[in-house]
Design an enzyme around this catalytic site. Structure first.
Site, short mmCIF file in Angstrom:
data_model
loop_
_atom_site.label_atom_id
_atom_site.label_comp_id
_atom_site.label_asym_id
_atom_site.label_seq_id
_atom_site.Cartn_x
_atom_site.Cartn_y
_atom_site.Cartn_z
N ASN A 11 99.14 -45.86 30.21
CA ASN A 11 98.79 -44.73 31.16
C ASN A 11 98.54 -43.39 30.28
O ASN A 11 99.36 -42.77 30.23
CB ASN A 11 99.84 -44.40 32.24
CG ASN A 11 99.55 -43.39 33.36
OD1 ASN A 11 98.16 -42.98 33.25
ND2 ASN A 11 100.09 -43.06 34.29
N TRP A 12 97.03 -43.36 30.17
CA TRP A 12 96.73 -42.33 29.40
C TRP A 12 96.88 -40.88 30.08
O TRP A 12 96.97 -39.75 29.70
CB TRP A 12 95.58 -42.33 28.80
CG TRP A 12 95.34 -43.35 27.86
CD1 TRP A 12 96.35 -44.42 27.38
CD2 TRP A 12 94.14 -43.78 27.09
NE1 TRP A 12 95.74 -45.16 26.49
CE2 TRP A 12 94.26 -44.85 26.12
CE3 TRP A 12 92.74 -43.39 27.32
CZ2 TRP A 12 93.34 -45.46 25.42
CZ3 TRP A 12 91.88 -43.86 26.61
CH2 TRP A 12 92.25 -45.00 25.38
N LYS A 13 97.09 -41.00 31.65
CA LYS A 13 97.10 -39.84 32.43
C LYS A 13 95.66 -38.89 31.96
O LYS A 13 94.67 -39.52 31.62
CB LYS A 13 98.39 -39.31 32.27
CG LYS A 13 99.77 -40.02 32.33
CD LYS A 13 100.97 -39.13 32.51
CE LYS A 13 102.09 -40.44 32.58
NZ LYS A 13 103.26 -39.73 32.95
N HIS A 98 101.35 -43.68 41.57
CA HIS A 98 102.03 -43.08 40.48
C HIS A 98 102.73 -41.82 41.14
O HIS A 98 102.49 -41.26 42.02
CB HIS A 98 101.26 -42.86 39.13
CG HIS A 98 101.93 -42.27 38.22
ND1 HIS A 98 102.59 -41.12 37.94
CD2 HIS A 98 102.34 -42.95 36.98
CE1 HIS A 98 103.19 -41.15 36.84
NE2 HIS A 98 102.81 -42.26 36.35
N GLU A 100 103.19 -38.82 39.86
CA GLU A 100 102.38 -37.67 39.80
C GLU A 100 101.44 -37.59 40.85
O GLU A 100 101.06 -36.60 41.46
CB GLU A 100 101.96 -37.83 38.43
CG GLU A 100 102.96 -37.32 37.23
CD GLU A 100 102.65 -38.08 35.80
OE1 GLU A 100 101.36 -38.37 35.68
OE2 GLU A 100 103.60 -38.16 35.18
N GLU A 170 109.47 -46.45 37.77
CA GLU A 170 109.37 -45.22 36.92
C GLU A 170 110.39 -44.22 37.68
O GLU A 170 109.91 -43.51 38.38
CB GLU A 170 107.96 -44.70 36.86
CG GLU A 170 106.94 -45.83 36.22
CD GLU A 170 105.56 -45.18 35.63
OE1 GLU A 170 105.53 -45.39 34.57
OE2 GLU A 170 105.29 -44.11 36.45
N SER A 215 109.60 -42.36 29.66
CA SER A 215 109.94 -42.23 28.24
C SER A 215 110.44 -43.30 27.36
O SER A 215 111.49 -43.45 26.60
CB SER A 215 111.23 -41.29 28.21
OG SER A 215 110.84 -39.90 28.88
N GLY A 236 103.59 -43.85 28.97
CA GLY A 236 102.74 -42.64 29.35
C GLY A 236 102.46 -42.08 27.61
O GLY A 236 101.71 -42.66 27.06
N GLY A 237 103.32 -41.07 27.31
CA GLY A 237 103.11 -40.43 26.14
C GLY A 237 102.96 -41.18 24.99
O GLY A 237 102.04 -41.05 24.13
P1 13P Z 1 106.26 -41.23 29.80
O1 13P Z 1 105.95 -42.27 28.97
O2 13P Z 1 105.35 -40.13 28.89
O3 13P Z 1 107.43 -40.73 30.34
O4 13P Z 1 105.28 -41.41 31.30
C1 13P Z 1 105.72 -42.69 31.83
C2 13P Z 1 104.63 -42.88 32.92
O5 13P Z 1 104.57 -41.99 33.78
C3 13P Z 1 103.87 -44.00 32.85
O6 13P Z 1 103.09 -44.15 33.90
#
Ligand code: 13P
Length: 252
Positions: A11-13, A98, A100, A170, A215, A236-237
């Site tokens: 998930n590149w956000k 998600h 967010e 998550e 994470s 994510g990251g």
């Molecule tokens: P991180 O891996 O950056 O914690 O993000 C997780 C996430 O929200 C994937 O959708």
């Protein structure tokens, strides 16, 4: 024993410009042969990147996901992107719910019911996210919070529809914080999720992948993915670096 699909989804956000994102997709593609053949990779990219990334990964077997879709089919909804548009650009998947989006953009269960129905209509597989906040966990409500997120949205589906859903657990307190759920905490929740799904969808629940997100990185993926009910990760990251993303995919 039922073999569930193993999935590592990025998930590149809201990260990378279009050229940077296409480059990242090409870097993932260049290393794709390093991963075990039974692990499915999916890239969840911003709307603007979909066409370019679709072209870059065409024919590779890497899946393409959007990070959201509209709760309406078409029409005068300025700024929205429909499930049909996503399908037409080459998406096979869409991330829905998600935390967010729930936290910053007022995503409600009611809207998610509409979004998931439209995704289903277009044949897009939803990557449906659930998870509790730290406050909810500390109050001991984490199991009931996740259960109601599932009931309010996924329970509107038939078992046939549910068969194409990927669930992502998550915990909000683990997202982008460097704090991962322990393998024990994650497995316990994943087993709960599967039990809730089985209560509604019967045997289909055994085939539904449940991914862990929060994470997740090369250093902890192995321990998480070794758990019986963890079928991969939503990353994510660490998905913004092709080497880390592939290293996670090699952690099964
Ligand atoms: P991180 O891996 O950056 O914690 O993000 C997780 C996430 O929200 C994937 O959708």
């Amino acid at each position: 024993m039922i073999m569930r699909m193993k999935i590592v989804a990025g998930n590149w956000k809201m990260n990378t410009t279009v050229p940077e994102g296409v480059e990242l997709a090409k870097n993932v593609l260049a290393k794709v042969s390093e991963k075990p053949s039974d692990v499915k990779l999916i890239l969840g990219v911003p709307f603007t990147h979909l066409a370019g990334v679709a072209e870059a990964i065409s024919g590779s077997g890497i899946g393409l996901a959007a990070q959201n879709c509209a709760d309406k089919e078409s029409g005068a909804y300025t700024g929205e992107v429909s499930a049909a548009m996503l399908k037409s650009v080459g998406c096979g998947y869409v991330i829905l719910g998600h935390s967010e989006r729930r936290q910053y953009y007022g995503e409600t269960d009611e809207r998610l019911v509409a979004k998931i129905a439209l995704a289903m209509k277009e044949g897009l597989a939803p990557i449906f996210c659930v998870g509790e906040t730290l406050e909810q966990r500390e109050a001991g409500n984490h199991f009931s919070v996740v259960e109601s997120q599932i009931r309010n949205v996924l329970f509107t589906l038939t078992p046939e529809q549910a068969a194409s859903v990927i669930v992502a657990y998550e915990p909000v307190w683990a997202i982008g914080t460097g704090k991962t759920a322990t393998a024990g905490q994650a497995q316990e929740m994943h087993a709960h999720i599967r039990k809730v799904l089985a209560g509604r969808f019967g045997d289909v629940a055994e085939t539904m992948p449940v991914l862990y997100g929060g994470s997740c990185k090369p250093s902890n993926a192995k321990e998480l993915f070794a758990c019986a009910d963890i079928d991969g990760g939503l990353i994510g990251g660490a998905s913004l670096n092709a080497d880390d993303f592939l290293a996670i995919a090699k952690s099964f």
